[in-house]
Design an enzyme around this catalytic site. Structure first.
Site, PDB file in Angstrom:
ATOM      1  N   LYS A 201      -5.363 -27.792  50.491  1.00 53.53           N
ATOM      2  CA  LYS A 201      -6.238 -27.461  49.344  1.00 53.53           C
ATOM      3  C   LYS A 201      -6.247 -26.058  49.023  1.00 53.53           C
ATOM      4  O   LYS A 201      -6.378 -25.355  50.227  1.00 53.53           O
ATOM      5  CB  LYS A 201      -7.723 -28.450  49.560  1.00 53.53           C
TER       6      LYS A 201
ATOM      7  N   ASN B 256      -8.344 -33.959  36.293  1.00 53.65           N
ATOM      8  CA  ASN B 256      -9.358 -33.801  37.018  1.00 53.65           C
ATOM      9  C   ASN B 256      -9.950 -32.438  36.670  1.00 53.65           C
ATOM     10  O   ASN B 256      -9.334 -31.476  36.420  1.00 53.65           O
ATOM     11  CB  ASN B 256      -8.551 -33.777  38.416  1.00 53.65           C
ATOM     12  N   ALA B 257     -11.126 -32.285  37.213  1.00 49.70           N
ATOM     13  CA  ALA B 257     -12.010 -31.021  37.248  1.00 49.70           C
ATOM     14  C   ALA B 257     -13.015 -30.848  38.322  1.00 49.70           C
ATOM     15  O   ALA B 257     -14.111 -31.040  38.345  1.00 49.70           O
ATOM     16  CB  ALA B 257     -13.142 -30.847  35.930  1.00 49.70           C
TER      17      ALA B 257
ATOM     18  N   CYS C 232      -6.768 -19.599  37.903  1.00 52.18           N
ATOM     19  CA  CYS C 232      -8.139 -19.478  38.066  1.00 52.18           C
ATOM     20  C   CYS C 232      -8.820 -18.561  37.084  1.00 52.18           C
ATOM     21  O   CYS C 232      -8.223 -17.592  36.627  1.00 52.18           O
ATOM     22  CB  CYS C 232      -8.872 -19.051  39.417  1.00 52.18           C
TER      23      CYS C 232
ATOM     24  N   GLY D 228       2.240 -34.362  44.078  1.00 50.88           N
ATOM     25  CA  GLY D 228       0.785 -34.418  43.961  1.00 50.88           C
ATOM     26  C   GLY D 228       0.047 -35.755  43.765  1.00 50.88           C
ATOM     27  O   GLY D 228      -0.073 -36.552  44.594  1.00 50.88           O
TER      28      GLY D 228
HETATM   29  C1  LIG Z   1      -7.314 -33.687  42.184  1.00 50.68           C
HETATM   30  C2  LIG Z   1      -6.328 -32.317  42.139  1.00 50.68           C
HETATM   31  C3  LIG Z   1      -6.765 -31.220  42.687  1.00 50.68           C
HETATM   32  C4  LIG Z   1      -6.025 -30.235  42.705  1.00 50.68           C
HETATM   33  N1  LIG Z   1      -6.173 -28.851  43.367  1.00 50.68           N
HETATM   34  C5  LIG Z   1      -5.547 -27.806  43.165  1.00 50.68           C
HETATM   35  C6  LIG Z   1      -5.801 -26.584  44.184  1.00 50.68           C
HETATM   36  O1  LIG Z   1      -6.754 -26.568  44.845  1.00 50.68           O
HETATM   37  N2  LIG Z   1      -5.017 -25.595  44.134  1.00 50.68           N
HETATM   38  C7  LIG Z   1      -3.791 -25.807  43.109  1.00 50.68           C
HETATM   39  O2  LIG Z   1      -2.970 -24.692  43.026  1.00 50.68           O
HETATM   40  N3  LIG Z   1      -3.481 -26.766  42.594  1.00 50.68           N
HETATM   41  C8  LIG Z   1      -4.279 -27.864  42.276  1.00 50.68           C
HETATM   42  N4  LIG Z   1      -3.728 -29.023  41.844  1.00 50.68           N
HETATM   43  C9  LIG Z   1      -2.662 -29.067  41.209  1.00 50.68           C
HETATM   44  C10 LIG Z   1      -1.499 -29.806  41.925  1.00 50.68           C
HETATM   45  O3  LIG Z   1      -1.328 -29.283  42.988  1.00 50.68           O
HETATM   46  C11 LIG Z   1      -0.302 -29.989  41.086  1.00 50.68           C
HETATM   47  O4  LIG Z   1       0.104 -28.680  40.723  1.00 50.68           O
HETATM   48  C12 LIG Z   1      -0.511 -30.769  39.766  1.00 50.68           C
HETATM   49  O5  LIG Z   1      -1.258 -31.837  40.127  1.00 50.68           O
HETATM   50  C13 LIG Z   1       0.851 -31.278  39.131  1.00 50.68           C
HETATM   51  O6  LIG Z   1       1.378 -32.123  40.216  1.00 50.68           O
HETATM   52  P1  LIG Z   1       1.643 -33.743  39.980  1.00 50.68           P
HETATM   53  O7  LIG Z   1       1.755 -34.102  38.738  1.00 50.68           O
HETATM   54  O8  LIG Z   1       2.677 -34.221  41.040  1.00 50.68           O
HETATM   55  O9  LIG Z   1       0.067 -34.139  40.533  1.00 50.68           O
HETATM   56  C14 LIG Z   1      -4.888 -30.113  41.944  1.00 50.68           C
HETATM   57  C15 LIG Z   1      -4.319 -31.317  41.417  1.00 50.68           C
HETATM   58  C16 LIG Z   1      -5.166 -32.539  41.407  1.00 50.68           C
HETATM   59  C17 LIG Z   1      -4.833 -33.992  40.811  1.00 50.68           C
END
Ligand SMILES: Cc1cc2nc3c(=O)[nH]c(=O)nc-3n(C[C@H](O)[C@H](O)[C@H](O)COP(=O)(O)O)c2cc1C
Ligand SMILES: Cc1cc2nc3c(=O)[nH]c(=O)nc-3n(C[C@H](O)[C@H](O)[C@H](O)COP(=O)(O)OP(=O)(O)OC[C@H]3O[C@@H](n4cnc5c(N)ncnc54)[C@H](O)[C@@H]3O)c2cc1C
Ligand SMILES: Cc1cc2nc3c(=O)[nH]c(=O)nc-3n(C[C@H](O)[C@H](O)[C@H](O)COP(=O)(O)OP(=O)(O)OC[C@H]3O[C@@H](n4cnc5c(N)ncnc54)[C@H](O)[C@@H]3O)c2cc1C
Ligand SMILES: Cc1cc2nc3c(=O)[nH]c(=O)nc-3n(C[C@H](O)[C@H](O)[C@H](O)COP(=O)(O)O)c2cc1C
Ligand code: FES
Ligand code: FES
Lengths: 291, 312, 312, 291
Positions: B54, B78-79, B139, B274
């Protein structure tokens, strides 16, 4: 805590819009504690994408198929049809493949049930309370207050009675049991049993009212909370509730899926407490019962 | 049947990202796998190509109000608000667990200012057991009125360059897809010293509860992830590999080996999984197994032969 | 039950876009409804808020090689290549059919150069029966090395301003979502004289057949549409309504009234339905009926009261 | 041309991987012509999103439920399980809700069947040819060449024979009928029946080979083409094939869904002709039959 690729054993409507599903679930009688939940994957397809959380209603054994085979373990959940996932669920049959992740989360503190207990449930909130009632050493010292908007929302009454737990039914529209909010019944019962610990699960407005009553009376309360969940295992941080002492400057968030869903009410923040269930509970009553 | 006879018996899944050797190209995406321990009961962490944590900031961050997540068609918003334990707690309470595994640990991090990015990087640079850093530049830049570091190539360059000075560990820079021309950002971060590029982070999205007329997320806008976004992610990776020399990690909507293969074929050296972890805690193990089967069936002895093998 | 008693008996669905009066806020998205006649056997064209045609260019365009479409999770990719009959054929062979209906006809068009945009607009400006023009600025600007008109605010401004001079008909400008800051583009086209803005056009995406290792589209990259993209579209509309005064038409992944309502609530005055027409040729009729039911149940007498009623 | 919200009547595996589905379909006996197709919506959910095109195998009547009710009309399709949509389809049962858009597209030109006819089909390509055979005035003057990779791909032989149409079966691996490509059989049959018109449907490589043979011999050929489709009604322009005289400078594209799926071969371009079916046909044979 396992992910089981398993099957549905049965799936029946127990009240209009409410279904009880039995699912093959190895090890759950040993592992599952009252108040825990599962993340249920409706189907292998990507729609709905995320699993849905459901409280464990009970865990049990089915009679063995033959003498040499061990009996099979199952769990039961009770769910209300509210959206896309539960709509698909209501169409599931014996043998349909599903996945169960669990048992998850904290449970109720059984040490608190040694004396008098009052269980307060609204609608689907009765689900985890039933397994709690099953685990209470002296069921006759426990009672359950079963509330709902209308008669269709009143579930599991007979199940509690079979355990020897006294039941009090109330509906907002008076279509079954006393007319009024379950919290009114709670106030009455607390007067009868001032020493009782309270355990509550239900829609957020009910939970908030119960908390206020218990706080005012200084009674120990455990609540089971609902929040929108993505993972169920503490990884996504989607499901938080505000912890005691939470402020905008010094926020404190606790995961419903790992620290909860059951919390001591005193561990949570109660001012302006937002929750998914505020939204989920907003639907009107469609049972057609006349008040 | 006939095909099976032609098959090679073994297949090499090992890939290399900026000096980090991965047993296979599959790793979790930051923020979807906690600090690893959350999924340890369901998945052998030793089987993964890497573990990605994370996102960490200098100080602990509490995150946003709820609701923080909601489902959309084929995806989720997500937020979370980058809730995390902060770098010190991570070092003391999370890292010891992760060190037990024979799997490279990649630490994802971010900052509110350029300086903060540098500070976190410096602190992680000293840390044994950290194989590489993944820098999240999605960010809002608080000093510059909230524009996102990753959407302004100049800010991206400056921030990556600042971090580069603070660490000699492999530095992966994670790009946001919410830009007009991803190739410009990709080149900027490569020029600034990134050893690898990962993409995509989430696309910004929004959903409304039509009964209450409120946004479904307390934060109004959130990040869209999941299978729905995969075509966009594949396109962006395809565009980036054409203009950079550093290896690229593909991310976005990967649920199955087939999905991972799309990214590898367009040119990603590895991929991150993810949202699929939420759907199936065992997703990555299944993907690794399916990848192997695919290579065996197609007679591919080394997965590296697949990388960038797109026929256009 | 109780709720039903409170209900109003009638509901006004009529909305106004830049002087065009629509019976209801539902119309097809360009390119998903042909020239209207294709869907006439399945749907009463008189029931629609407007009819929006396939994008027209000065000369007929043959389009791309096949495969031109492929399905993705919750969406589809297309690279039709703007195949169309050209403005003259449209006038002679398609317009007579469309004129039969008591429904405003909005003609979508594009050009390869700024001049061509102007020429098509001028030709359509003379045409009786055309209620408004929708200008698609998501096409590659051939004069400027293929950058897309709509991704460069300056090019967008110049092109819209050029078109504005050629027509006094209501001019809707359709924006591409593939930009870093949609608000900049939106303001640019408003300043250039757009009477309304519609968004979104498709997001660029790509999919790969992992067996053949070829892109699934002959054109490699295509446009992603369908329910998968809705959260992105809602977010973009939300951002645009905050910075422009002209009405906005929301587009992207609308399949049901609930989806249309998301756009209206964030502030769109009307919406367009695209991919959903392929899924269900009767989709728009169902949406209109559901919209009415929703308003009746929620006690909304005028749909205009819903527009922009988001509570944040 | 209608969209029917209707139901599945039956759905049976007729050969490994091939299913025959009967669907309630009012008006189809009157409206459907040989060579036409339907856009089939697998389920109301959004996955799969788009409808899938299937040729109409036949249209017919079911016996009436009682004397006063008219008999019910149905169509049948035969499909091969190749991807997500057809995988879901194989799980459908009697009563499941589905949607049919159709009948769509051009059909075969029945005027061409007055003399000798040779029908050439590969695998699932037999589907539209069957309805064509049903419509031929003198079935004894028609013959059908049924090809496939292996014995599992050989479908509808008995159905054609019942019509009185002579059948010739061949498989690439020799596991059923003659060993070799169906085009080899075609060349033989054309020598016997030099006046015959040819009607072909099947994988693209087969179609291309058939076209070459017919062109060389100057024989009239109608082909049924497959292309990836989104709308099925001429609106999306996704399904085009290259028309006769197509060049990069002066391209000519024809919609498979409206101008086709049946074309006179002479109306199409045949150099380097690309098609979705090139992709779809790429899978290996898994029947396990030994050549
Ligand atoms: C609940 C959640 C939390 C996330 N937190 C982060 C984070 O802390 N740092 C980051 O670089 N990306 C974060 N992401 C983005 C994921 O690492 C990823 O780039 C994005 O979800 C796309 O991949 P996916 O379609 O396989 O989920 C988060 C995604 C989700 C769904
Ligand atoms: C720990 C826990 C235990 C639960 N136990 C039960 C139970 O025993 N029986 C039961 O019927 N329901 C229970 N719920 C609620 C249940 O998870 C939701 O009703 C279900 O996920 C809705 O899925 P859907 O796809 O049908 O609805 P969606 O289409 O996803 O949403 C429909 C409505 O349900 C609400 N909702 C969706 N997900 C959740 C969620 N995770 N929590 C609360 N509300 C949600 C949405 O806000 C929306 O209003 C529990 C929730 C939690 C967190
Ligand atoms: C006019 C027409 C008539 C057809 N008639 C029949 C029939 O009678 N029986 C039958 O089994 N199939 C028929 N097809 C092909 C059938 O439409 C596809 O096999 C089906 O859509 C695949 O759906 P899926 O979701 O299972 O596969 P997907 O997961 O969508 O794709 C799997 C594979 O099928 C191919 N495919 C997908 N859609 C099409 C398509 N529209 N046309 C050709 N290939 C496609 C893809 O390229 C891919 O290789 C016909 C196609 C057309 C255009
Ligand atoms: C097959 C297809 C063709 C399209 N052609 C055009 C076009 O000619 N002009 C245009 O402005 N948009 C075109 N679009 C974009 C749509 O009008 C719409 O903006 C987009 O599909 C998003 O809406 P949806 O998700 O409802 O489909 C096309 C979309 C599709 C799927
Ligand atoms: S649901 Fe993911 S952290 Fe609780
Ligand atoms: S399938 Fe849409 S035009 Fe043919």
């Amino acid at each position: 805590m396992k992910n089981h690729k398993t099957i549905v054993l049965s799936n029946q409507e127990v009240s209009p819009g409410y279904f009880r599903m039995r699912i093959l679930a190895p090890d759950y009688t040993r592992l599952a504690r009252p108040g825990q939940f599962v993340m249920f994957r409706v189907q292998r397809a990507l729609l709905p994408l995320l699993r849905r959380p459901f409280g464990i209603f009970r865990a049990g054994f089915m009679p063995a198929d033959c003498d040499t085979m061990p009996p099979k373990e199952f769990i039961e959940i009770i769910y209300k049809v509210v959206g896309s996932g539960t709509e698909i669920m209501q169409g599931l049959h014996y043998g349909d493949p599903v996945e169960l992740l669990g048992p998850l989360g904290s449970g109720f503190d059984l040490n608190l049930t040694s004396g008098d207990s009052i269980l307060v449930g609204g609608g689907i909130g009765l689900v985890p309370l039933y397994m709690l009632a099953e685990s209470i050493a002296e069921p006759s010292r426990a009672e359950v207050l079963i509330g709902g908007r209308c008669r269709d929302d009143i579930i599991t009454v007979t199940e509690f009675e079979r355990l020897g737990v006294r039941t009090f039914v109330s509906t907002e529209d008076g279509s079954l049991g006393d007319r009024g909010l379950v919290t009114k019944v709670l106030e009455q019962r607390m007067e009868q049993k001032p020493q009782a610990k309270v355990f509550a699960c239900g829609p957020m407005p009910m939970i908030r009212a119960v908390e206020k009553i218990c706080r005012d009376k200084g009674v120990h309360l455990q609540v089971s909370m609902e929040e929108l969940m993505a993972c169920g295992v503490g990884a996504c941080l989607g499901c938080v509730v505000k912890g005691e002492g939470h402020t905008t400057e010094k926020p404190s968030y606790l995961c419903t899926c790992t620290v909860g869903p059951v919390f001591n009410a005193s561990d949570l923040a109660w001012d302006d407490h937002q929750s998914a269930s505020d939204v989920a509970g907003g639907d009107g009553c469609e049972c057609g019962a006349k008040p | 049947m006939k095909r099976r006879e032609k098959v090679e018996k073994t297949v090499n899944l090992q890939v290399d990202i900026a000096g980090i050797t991965l047993k296979n190209p599959i790793m979790p995406a930051s923020g979807t796998f906690g600090y690893g321990e959350e999924y340890a009961p369901y998945l052998d962490l030793n089987s993964l190509g890497a573990i990605v944590t994370k996102g960490l900031s200098l100080n602990p961050k509490a995150g946003n109000n709820t609701p923080r997540v909601c489902e959309t068609v084929g995806g989720m918003l997500n937020a979370i608000g980058l809730q995390n334990v902060g770098v010190e707690q991570f070092i003391h309470h999370k890292m010891p667990f992760l060190k037990q595994f024979d799997t490279p640990v990649i630490v994802n991090f971010f900052g509110n200012t350029q300086e903060e990015y540098g500070e976190v990087a410096a602190r992680l640079d000293e840390l044994p057991g950290v194989a590489g850093l993944e820098m999240n530049i999605s960010c809002p830049n608080v000093k510059h009125g909230g524009i996102v570091f990753g959407t302004d190539p100049k800010a991206a360059f400056a921030t990556v360059a600042a971090v580069r000075k603070k660490t000699s560990k492999p530095l992966i820079v994670k790009l946001t897809p919410n830009v007009t021309d991803i190739q410009v950002t990709a080149r900027a971060v490569e020029d600034a010293g990134a050893d690898a590029i990962s993409l995509i982070n989430t696309l910004t999205g929004m959903a409304v509860d039509v009964k209450t007329r409120q946004p479904r997320l307390a934060n109004t806008i959130g990040g869209l992830s999941g299978p729905a976004i995969r075509p966009i992610a594949v396109r962006l990776v395809h565009q980036v590999v054409q203009v950079v020399k550093v290896p690229v990690i593909g991310i976005g909507g990967i649920s199955r080996a087939m999905d991972a293969l799309e990214f590898l074929i367009v040119g990603a050296t590895a991929v991150q999984v993810g949202t699929a972890n939420f759907v199936d805690p065992n997703a990555m193990a299944t993907i690794i197994a399916e990848l192997k089967t695919f290579c065996l069936e197609e007679g591919i002895a080394d997965i590296n032969d697949l990388i960038g093998s797109l026929k256009v």
